[in-house]
Design a protein around this motif. Structure first.
Motif, PDB file in Angstrom:
ATOM      1  N   PHE A 208       0.835  -1.207   0.000  1.00 52.78           N
ATOM      2  CA  PHE A 208       0.000   0.000   0.000  1.00 52.78           C
ATOM      3  C   PHE A 208       0.871   1.258   0.000  1.00 52.78           C
ATOM      4  CE2 PHE A 208      -2.321   3.292   2.417  1.00 52.78           C
ATOM      5  CZ  PHE A 208      -3.344   3.502   1.513  1.00 52.78           C
ATOM      6  N   ALA A 209       1.917   1.278   0.809  1.00 58.07           N
ATOM      7  CA  ALA A 209       2.818   2.437   0.859  1.00 58.07           C
ATOM      8  C   ALA A 209       3.524   2.637  -0.485  1.00 58.07           C
ATOM      9  CB  ALA A 209       3.842   2.252   1.980  1.00 58.07           C
ATOM     10  N   ALA A 210       3.923   1.547  -1.134  1.00 55.15           N
ATOM     11  CA  ALA A 210       4.561   1.658  -2.452  1.00 55.15           C
ATOM     12  C   ALA A 210       3.588   2.217  -3.484  1.00 55.15           C
ATOM     13  CB  ALA A 210       5.083   0.291  -2.894  1.00 55.15           C
ATOM     14  N   MET A 211       2.335   1.787  -3.405  1.00 56.50           N
ATOM     15  CA  MET A 211       1.327   2.309  -4.341  1.00 56.50           C
ATOM     16  C   MET A 211       1.113   3.801  -4.129  1.00 56.50           C
ATOM     17  SD  MET A 211      -1.410  -0.845  -4.250  1.00 56.50           S
ATOM     18  CE  MET A 211      -2.648   0.000  -5.206  1.00 56.50           C
ATOM     19  N   LEU A 212       1.045   4.235  -2.869  1.00 60.03           N
ATOM     20  CA  LEU A 212       0.891   5.669  -2.582  1.00 60.03           C
ATOM     21  C   LEU A 212       2.088   6.467  -3.073  1.00 60.03           C
ATOM     22  CD1 LEU A 212      -0.685   5.797   0.989  1.00 60.03           C
ATOM     23  CD2 LEU A 212      -1.786   6.201  -1.203  1.00 60.03           C
ATOM     24  N   LEU A 213       3.275   5.914  -2.896  1.00 62.68           N
ATOM     25  CA  LEU A 213       4.495   6.596  -3.347  1.00 62.68           C
ATOM     26  C   LEU A 213       4.486   6.780  -4.871  1.00 62.68           C
ATOM     27  CD1 LEU A 213       7.312   7.675  -2.522  1.00 62.68           C
ATOM     28  CD2 LEU A 213       8.185   5.394  -3.042  1.00 62.68           C
ATOM     29  N   PHE A 214       4.155   5.720  -5.600  1.00 62.29           N
ATOM     30  CA  PHE A 214       4.099   5.828  -7.063  1.00 62.29           C
ATOM     31  C   PHE A 214       2.987   6.765  -7.517  1.00 62.29           C
ATOM     32  CE2 PHE A 214       6.535   1.785  -7.140  1.00 62.29           C
ATOM     33  CZ  PHE A 214       7.587   2.238  -7.925  1.00 62.29           C
ATOM     34  N   ALA A 215       1.834   6.720  -6.852  1.00 61.83           N
ATOM     35  CA  ALA A 215       0.738   7.633  -7.213  1.00 61.83           C
ATOM     36  C   ALA A 215       1.160   9.081  -6.991  1.00 61.83           C
ATOM     37  CB  ALA A 215      -0.513   7.300  -6.403  1.00 61.83           C
ATOM     38  N   GLY A 216       1.830   9.347  -5.883  1.00 64.58           N
ATOM     39  CA  GLY A 216       2.315  10.699  -5.614  1.00 64.58           C
ATOM     40  C   GLY A 216       3.347  11.154  -6.624  1.00 64.58           C
ATOM     41  N   LEU A 217       4.266  10.254  -6.988  1.00 64.76           N
ATOM     42  CA  LEU A 217       5.304  10.583  -7.966  1.00 64.76           C
ATOM     43  C   LEU A 217       4.694  10.917  -9.328  1.00 64.76           C
ATOM     44  CD1 LEU A 217       8.334  10.677  -8.826  1.00 64.76           C
ATOM     45  CD2 LEU A 217       8.058   8.262  -9.440  1.00 64.76           C
ATOM     46  N   PHE A 218       3.799  10.063  -9.805  1.00 67.97           N
ATOM     47  CA  PHE A 218       3.193  10.319 -11.114  1.00 67.97           C
ATOM     48  C   PHE A 218       2.251  11.520 -11.077  1.00 67.97           C
ATOM     49  CE2 PHE A 218       4.332   5.788 -11.880  1.00 67.97           C
ATOM     50  CZ  PHE A 218       5.221   6.048 -12.914  1.00 67.97           C
ATOM     51  N   GLY A 219       1.603  11.755  -9.956  1.00 66.14           N
ATOM     52  CA  GLY A 219       0.781  12.961  -9.814  1.00 66.14           C
ATOM     53  C   GLY A 219       1.626  14.216  -9.905  1.00 66.14           C
ATOM     54  N   PHE A 220       2.793  14.191  -9.253  1.00 67.85           N
ATOM     55  CA  PHE A 220       3.709  15.330  -9.308  1.00 67.85           C
ATOM     56  C   PHE A 220       4.220  15.555 -10.723  1.00 67.85           C
ATOM     57  CE2 PHE A 220       8.146  16.886  -9.048  1.00 67.85           C
ATOM     58  CZ  PHE A 220       7.880  18.156  -8.579  1.00 67.85           C
ATOM     59  N   LEU A 221       4.604  14.475 -11.415  1.00 68.61           N
ATOM     60  CA  LEU A 221       5.080  14.611 -12.800  1.00 68.61           C
ATOM     61  C   LEU A 221       3.978  15.152 -13.710  1.00 68.61           C
ATOM     62  CD1 LEU A 221       7.184  11.334 -13.165  1.00 68.61           C
ATOM     63  CD2 LEU A 221       8.019  13.678 -12.885  1.00 68.61           C
ATOM     64  N   GLY A 222       2.761  14.680 -13.522  1.00 71.01           N
ATOM     65  CA  GLY A 222       1.639  15.191 -14.307  1.00 71.01           C
ATOM     66  C   GLY A 222       1.381  16.659 -14.031  1.00 71.01           C
ATOM     67  N   TYR A 223       1.478  17.065 -12.773  1.00 74.52           N
ATOM     68  CA  TYR A 223       1.291  18.468 -12.405  1.00 74.52           C
ATOM     69  C   TYR A 223       2.335  19.345 -13.084  1.00 74.52           C
ATOM     70  CZ  TYR A 223       1.451  22.706  -9.582  1.00 74.52           C
ATOM     71  OH  TYR A 223       1.494  24.008  -9.184  1.00 74.52           O
ATOM     72  N   ARG A 224       3.591  18.883 -13.096  1.00 70.94           N
ATOM     73  CA  ARG A 224       4.649  19.664 -13.753  1.00 70.94           C
ATOM     74  C   ARG A 224       4.389  19.813 -15.245  1.00 70.94           C
ATOM     75  NH1 ARG A 224      10.440  17.584 -12.253  1.00 70.94           N
ATOM     76  NH2 ARG A 224      10.600  18.207 -14.428  1.00 70.94           N
ATOM     77  N   LYS A 225       3.914  18.747 -15.893  1.00 71.12           N
ATOM     78  CA  LYS A 225       3.635  18.816 -17.333  1.00 71.12           C
ATOM     79  C   LYS A 225       2.478  19.767 -17.612  1.00 71.12           C
ATOM     80  CE  LYS A 225       6.598  16.048 -19.198  1.00 71.12           C
ATOM     81  NZ  LYS A 225       7.594  16.519 -20.134  1.00 71.12           N
ATOM     82  N   VAL A 226       1.426  19.701 -16.815  1.00 71.83           N
ATOM     83  CA  VAL A 226       0.261  20.575 -17.032  1.00 71.83           C
ATOM     84  C   VAL A 226       0.628  22.021 -16.737  1.00 71.83           C
ATOM     85  CG1 VAL A 226      -2.044  21.117 -16.164  1.00 71.83           C
ATOM     86  CG2 VAL A 226      -1.440  18.762 -16.670  1.00 71.83           C
ATOM     87  N   LYS A 227       1.446  22.238 -15.728  1.00 75.35           N
ATOM     88  CA  LYS A 227       1.872  23.590 -15.370  1.00 75.35           C
ATOM     89  C   LYS A 227       2.709  24.223 -16.482  1.00 75.35           C
ATOM     90  CE  LYS A 227       4.577  25.882 -11.844  1.00 75.35           C
ATOM     91  NZ  LYS A 227       5.432  25.674 -10.690  1.00 75.35           N
ATOM     92  N   ALA A 228       3.379  23.396 -17.285  1.00 74.80           N
ATOM     93  CA  ALA A 228       4.248  23.891 -18.360  1.00 74.80           C
ATOM     94  C   ALA A 228       3.474  24.315 -19.604  1.00 74.80           C
ATOM     95  CB  ALA A 228       5.272  22.827 -18.735  1.00 74.80           C
ATOM     96  N   ILE A 229       2.167  24.091 -19.644  1.00 75.92           N
ATOM     97  CA  ILE A 229       1.370  24.467 -20.819  1.00 75.92           C
ATOM     98  C   ILE A 229       1.258  25.981 -20.874  1.00 75.92           C
ATOM     99  CG2 ILE A 229      -0.917  24.352 -21.888  1.00 75.92           C
ATOM    100  CD1 ILE A 229      -1.232  21.582 -20.639  1.00 75.92           C
ATOM    101  N   ARG A 230       1.538  26.523 -22.026  1.00 76.06           N
ATOM    102  CA  ARG A 230       1.487  27.975 -22.243  1.00 76.06           C
ATOM    103  C   ARG A 230       0.591  28.278 -23.438  1.00 76.06           C
ATOM    104  NH1 ARG A 230       3.211  28.370 -17.686  1.00 76.06           N
ATOM    105  NH2 ARG A 230       5.404  28.496 -17.162  1.00 76.06           N
ATOM    106  N   ALA A 231       0.135  29.507 -23.495  1.00 70.84           N
ATOM    107  CA  ALA A 231      -0.656  29.970 -24.642  1.00 70.84           C
ATOM    108  C   ALA A 231       0.245  30.011 -25.876  1.00 70.84           C
ATOM    109  CB  ALA A 231      -1.230  31.348 -24.361  1.00 70.84           C
TER     110      ALA A 231
END
Length: 165
Positions: A119-142
């Motif tokens: 369960f802890a490993a699943m949470l760690l991976f979910a957090g990691l991929f959530g962070f990577l997704g956030y960085r990609k979405v944040k990089a979107i520009r007009a």
């Protein structure tokens, strides 16, 4: 110039089965324009050429929009299968993690500790991929270059209309 709403002469735009909306087009021959061609001044000819060019550009843009819209719709319909596959994969991952926890329990860990580690490993991976997704979405520009060129084009065209004859 008479306004032609479609190259096919169809108000619905679906006679050929393409499903595309009607687009403005320039008639190849206008009987009234040919008869009065000798009466036109240079200014009137330039005005007609500008009108035809404007109609041509609008027709090309409309055609591009309708083609892109059609392709996007095809892509969306096809993506439904990918979404279904992803849902099945996500539900199947439950069994993978359950098997991993049972494997850890067989190695000698207490069963509850094995499930806690998974369960802890699943949470760690979910957090990691959530962070990577956030960085990609944040990089979107007009689309800055497109906006700048459209503003430049609008400025040039508006200045062109300010000249008096």
């Amino acid at each position: 110039m008479s306004q032609v709403t479609s190259a096919h002469g169809n108000a619905g735009g679906d006679r050929d089965g393409s499903g595309l909306p009607p687009v403005p087009s320039i008639p190849l021959a206008d009987d009234l324009a040919l008869a009065a061609a000798s009466d036109h001044s240079i200014g009137a000819l330039v005005k007609d050429a500008t009108t035809h060019l404007s109609t041509l550009v609008r027709a090309e843009v409309e055609l591009a929009k309708s083609e892109v819209t059609g392709e996007i719709k095809k892509g969306l319909r096809g993506s439904i299968f990918f979404i279904i596959a992803l849902v099945v994969l996500l539900y199947s991952s439950f069994f993978l993690f359950f098997a991993l926890a049972e494997l850890l329990a067989d190695v000698g860990l207490v069963r509850s500790a094995a499930f806690g580690i998974v369960f802890a490993a699943m949470l760690l991976f979910a957090g990691l991929f959530g962070f990577l997704g956030y960085r990609k979405v944040k990089a979107i520009r007009a689309p800055k270059r497109t906006i700048d060129t459209m503003r430049d084009n609008a400025a040039v065209l508006s200045r062109r209309g300010e000249h008096s004859d």
